[in-house]
Design a protein around this motif. Structure first.
Motif, PDB file in Angstrom:
ATOM      1  N   HIS A 230       7.536  63.140  23.907  1.00 47.61           N
ATOM      2  CA  HIS A 230       8.079  63.003  22.545  1.00 47.61           C
ATOM      3  C   HIS A 230       8.530  61.564  22.284  1.00 47.61           C
ATOM      4  N   LYS A 231       9.199  60.960  23.248  1.00 45.22           N
ATOM      5  CA  LYS A 231       9.736  59.601  23.086  1.00 45.22           C
ATOM      6  C   LYS A 231       8.629  58.599  22.784  1.00 45.22           C
ATOM      7  N   HIS A 232       7.477  58.766  23.457  1.00 42.94           N
ATOM      8  CA  HIS A 232       6.393  57.804  23.303  1.00 42.94           C
ATOM      9  C   HIS A 232       5.271  58.305  22.389  1.00 42.94           C
ATOM     10  N   ARG A 233       5.553  59.374  21.645  1.00 40.06           N
ATOM     11  CA  ARG A 233       4.649  59.857  20.601  1.00 40.06           C
ATOM     12  C   ARG A 233       3.234  60.137  21.125  1.00 40.06           C
ATOM     13  N   PHE A 234       3.181  60.793  22.285  1.00 37.24           N
ATOM     14  CA  PHE A 234       1.880  61.242  22.774  1.00 37.24           C
ATOM     15  C   PHE A 234       1.320  62.273  21.803  1.00 37.24           C
ATOM     16  N   PRO A 235      -0.009  62.342  21.667  1.00 33.19           N
ATOM     17  CA  PRO A 235      -0.601  63.298  20.720  1.00 33.19           C
ATOM     18  C   PRO A 235      -0.353  64.747  21.142  1.00 33.19           C
ATOM     19  N   LEU A 236      -0.421  65.639  20.155  1.00 36.94           N
ATOM     20  CA  LEU A 236      -0.131  67.048  20.412  1.00 36.94           C
ATOM     21  C   LEU A 236      -1.089  67.660  21.428  1.00 36.94           C
ATOM     22  N   TRP A 237      -2.374  67.253  21.403  1.00 35.70           N
ATOM     23  CA  TRP A 237      -3.318  67.844  22.350  1.00 35.70           C
ATOM     24  C   TRP A 237      -2.906  67.561  23.789  1.00 35.70           C
ATOM     25  N   PHE A 238      -2.387  66.359  24.039  1.00 36.34           N
ATOM     26  CA  PHE A 238      -1.955  66.011  25.392  1.00 36.34           C
ATOM     27  C   PHE A 238      -0.658  66.742  25.747  1.00 36.34           C
ATOM     28  N   THR A 239       0.212  66.873  24.768  1.00 35.33           N
ATOM     29  CA  THR A 239       1.461  67.608  24.991  1.00 35.33           C
ATOM     30  C   THR A 239       1.172  69.053  25.374  1.00 35.33           C
ATOM     31  N   PHE A 240       0.251  69.716  24.650  1.00 32.45           N
ATOM     32  CA  PHE A 240      -0.045  71.108  24.956  1.00 32.45           C
ATOM     33  C   PHE A 240      -0.790  71.256  26.285  1.00 32.45           C
ATOM     34  N   LEU A 241      -1.611  70.285  26.635  1.00 32.62           N
ATOM     35  CA  LEU A 241      -2.221  70.306  27.970  1.00 32.62           C
ATOM     36  C   LEU A 241      -1.152  70.277  29.048  1.00 32.62           C
ATOM     37  N   ASN A 242      -0.127  69.465  28.847  1.00 30.43           N
ATOM     38  CA  ASN A 242       0.976  69.395  29.805  1.00 30.43           C
ATOM     39  C   ASN A 242       1.744  70.707  29.874  1.00 30.43           C
ATOM     40  N   ILE A 243       1.953  71.335  28.729  1.00 27.57           N
ATOM     41  CA  ILE A 243       2.683  72.607  28.721  1.00 27.57           C
ATOM     42  C   ILE A 243       1.903  73.674  29.484  1.00 27.57           C
ATOM     43  N   LEU A 244       0.578  73.699  29.293  1.00 26.21           N
ATOM     44  CA  LEU A 244      -0.248  74.759  29.881  1.00 26.21           C
ATOM     45  C   LEU A 244      -0.687  74.473  31.312  1.00 26.21           C
ATOM     46  N   PHE A 245      -0.521  73.249  31.764  1.00 27.44           N
ATOM     47  CA  PHE A 245      -1.008  72.888  33.097  1.00 27.44           C
ATOM     48  C   PHE A 245      -0.435  73.784  34.204  1.00 27.44           C
ATOM     49  N   PRO A 246       0.854  74.159  34.182  1.00 31.38           N
ATOM     50  CA  PRO A 246       1.361  75.056  35.230  1.00 31.38           C
ATOM     51  C   PRO A 246       0.595  76.375  35.324  1.00 31.38           C
ATOM     52  N   CYS A 247       0.044  76.841  34.201  1.00 33.06           N
ATOM     53  CA  CYS A 247      -0.751  78.072  34.234  1.00 33.06           C
ATOM     54  C   CYS A 247      -2.015  77.872  35.065  1.00 33.06           C
ATOM     55  N   ALA A 248      -2.635  76.689  34.926  1.00 38.84           N
ATOM     56  CA  ALA A 248      -3.841  76.408  35.702  1.00 38.84           C
ATOM     57  C   ALA A 248      -3.530  76.278  37.183  1.00 38.84           C
ATOM     58  N   GLN A 249      -2.306  75.901  37.520  1.00 36.34           N
ATOM     59  CA  GLN A 249      -1.909  75.748  38.916  1.00 36.34           C
ATOM     60  C   GLN A 249      -1.613  77.078  39.602  1.00 36.34           C
ATOM     61  N   MET A 250      -1.318  78.108  38.847  1.00 35.93           N
ATOM     62  CA  MET A 250      -0.797  79.344  39.418  1.00 35.93           C
ATOM     63  C   MET A 250      -1.702  79.985  40.471  1.00 35.93           C
ATOM     64  N   PRO A 251      -3.031  80.077  40.275  1.00 34.49           N
ATOM     65  CA  PRO A 251      -3.855  80.711  41.312  1.00 34.49           C
ATOM     66  C   PRO A 251      -3.766  80.004  42.666  1.00 34.49           C
ATOM     67  N   LEU A 252      -3.826  78.666  42.659  1.00 34.90           N
ATOM     68  CA  LEU A 252      -3.746  77.926  43.925  1.00 34.90           C
ATOM     69  C   LEU A 252      -2.365  78.048  44.542  1.00 34.90           C
ATOM     70  N   VAL A 253      -1.328  77.973  43.714  1.00 36.43           N
ATOM     71  CA  VAL A 253       0.031  78.097  44.223  1.00 36.43           C
ATOM     72  C   VAL A 253       0.272  79.501  44.787  1.00 36.43           C
ATOM     73  N   PHE A 254      -0.268  80.519  44.132  1.00 33.13           N
ATOM     74  CA  PHE A 254      -0.135  81.885  44.651  1.00 33.13           C
ATOM     75  C   PHE A 254      -0.806  82.015  46.009  1.00 33.13           C
ATOM     76  N   PHE A 255      -1.967  81.390  46.161  1.00 32.10           N
ATOM     77  CA  PHE A 255      -2.691  81.439  47.439  1.00 32.10           C
ATOM     78  C   PHE A 255      -1.882  80.777  48.552  1.00 32.10           C
ATOM     79  N   LYS A 256      -1.181  79.689  48.223  1.00 31.23           N
ATOM     80  CA  LYS A 256      -0.431  78.944  49.241  1.00 31.23           C
ATOM     81  C   LYS A 256       0.972  79.503  49.480  1.00 31.23           C
TER      82      LYS A 256
END
Length: 282
Positions: A230-256
């Protein structure tokens, strides 16, 4: 200011054993053009014997500090740095024997660099790290650029200003992370260049994702990431990628790490989502 000299800046509280490990890794450096500025938030006698031992082996300045935030401590310590580059070490990281040497090799091959991001490791590698550098964008510095892997030209820190006191561990508000990424983004926005230096390896103990403390930190770190964007006015598409990234990590984290590791990802997701909404209201 010394030319071709690294000032290693770190602050510590109640962590004697890991400080000793870090100091031992400094004693093993193949290049000794460095000095250490230690912000000691302990009582004077806690690290006295350790400091007495290692100040005979390399340049070590103890700066007594009251309990304060990480950004506040770094801002207090930077005036004591005498090198032209500053390393932002954690008290629980440690260097490979060639870390300082590889940093100066990267600097010699890339004199225009304002900062370098080293390679984050959980333990010393069996084979030497590959050499080479790659230019970073303001997007790419948002991944795999923890403070303990950062080496920044001191003159740039004067140019862009202090660490944001509202960000980082111990900050007065909810933004408990991303203060180091904030510095990298500010360097790039000022027109200077940040590079990844593959051969500059820094080790750090892996985080235990399953502890209650780690889950709580994940939430706070998620909040801090959203404040950075927010401070550096990153675009919304990048912000939402950051929000959703933990979801993409979940399968690997569950395995480990199983469901306890997934809980860590969910806390990061929740912190980022909450941080996004708080920032949108500002």
């Amino acid at each position: 200011m010394c030319v071709k000299h690294l000032s290693i800046v770190l602050t510590t509280y109640a962590r004697r054993d890991v400080i000793q490990r870090f100091f031992e890794s400094l004693c093993a450096q193949t290049c000794r053009d460095f000095s250490v500025v230690l912000g000691d938030q302990n009582d004077a006698d806690v690290l006295a014997s350790l400091i007495s031992k290692y100040e005979k082996k390399f340049s070590l300045l103890r700066v007594p500090l009251p309990r304060m935030s990480l950004s506040g401590a770094r801002n207090a310590l930077l005036p004591y740095a005498v090198g032209d580059f500053v390393a932002l070490a954690d008290d629980d990281c440690y260097y490979l024997p060639t870390t300082v040497e590889q940093l100066f090799q990267a600097r010699q091959s890339t004199p225009e660099a304002a900062a370098f991001i080293g390679t984050m490791l959980s333990s010393p590698p069996e084979k030497p790290l590959p050499s080479g550098v790659s230019l970073c964008s303001r997007y790419s510095v948002c991944r795999k650029a923890p403070s303990w892997c950062l080496f920044i030209k001191k003159s740039l820190l004067h140019k862009i200003g202090d660490f944001d006191p509202d960000m980082g561990i111990g900050a007065p508000g909810p933004w408990q992370s991303a203060e180091e990424t904030d510095v990298l983004v500010r360097i790039i926005l000022a027109g200077d260049k940040v590079y990844r230096a593959k051969g500059v390896g820094v080790c750090h103990d892996p985080h235990n994702l399953c502890s209650v403390q780690a889950v709580h930190r994940a939430y706070l770190y998620g909040m801090g990431r959203m404040y950075l964007l927010h401070k550096h006015r990153f675009p919304l598409w990048f912000t939402f990628l950051n929000i959703l990234f933990p979801c993409a990590q979940m399968p690997l984290v569950f395995f480990k790490s199983g469901w306890l590791g997934v809980r860590y990802c969910l806390a990061t997701l929740k912190g980022r989502w909450h941080g996004f909404h708080v920032c949108r209201k500002q």
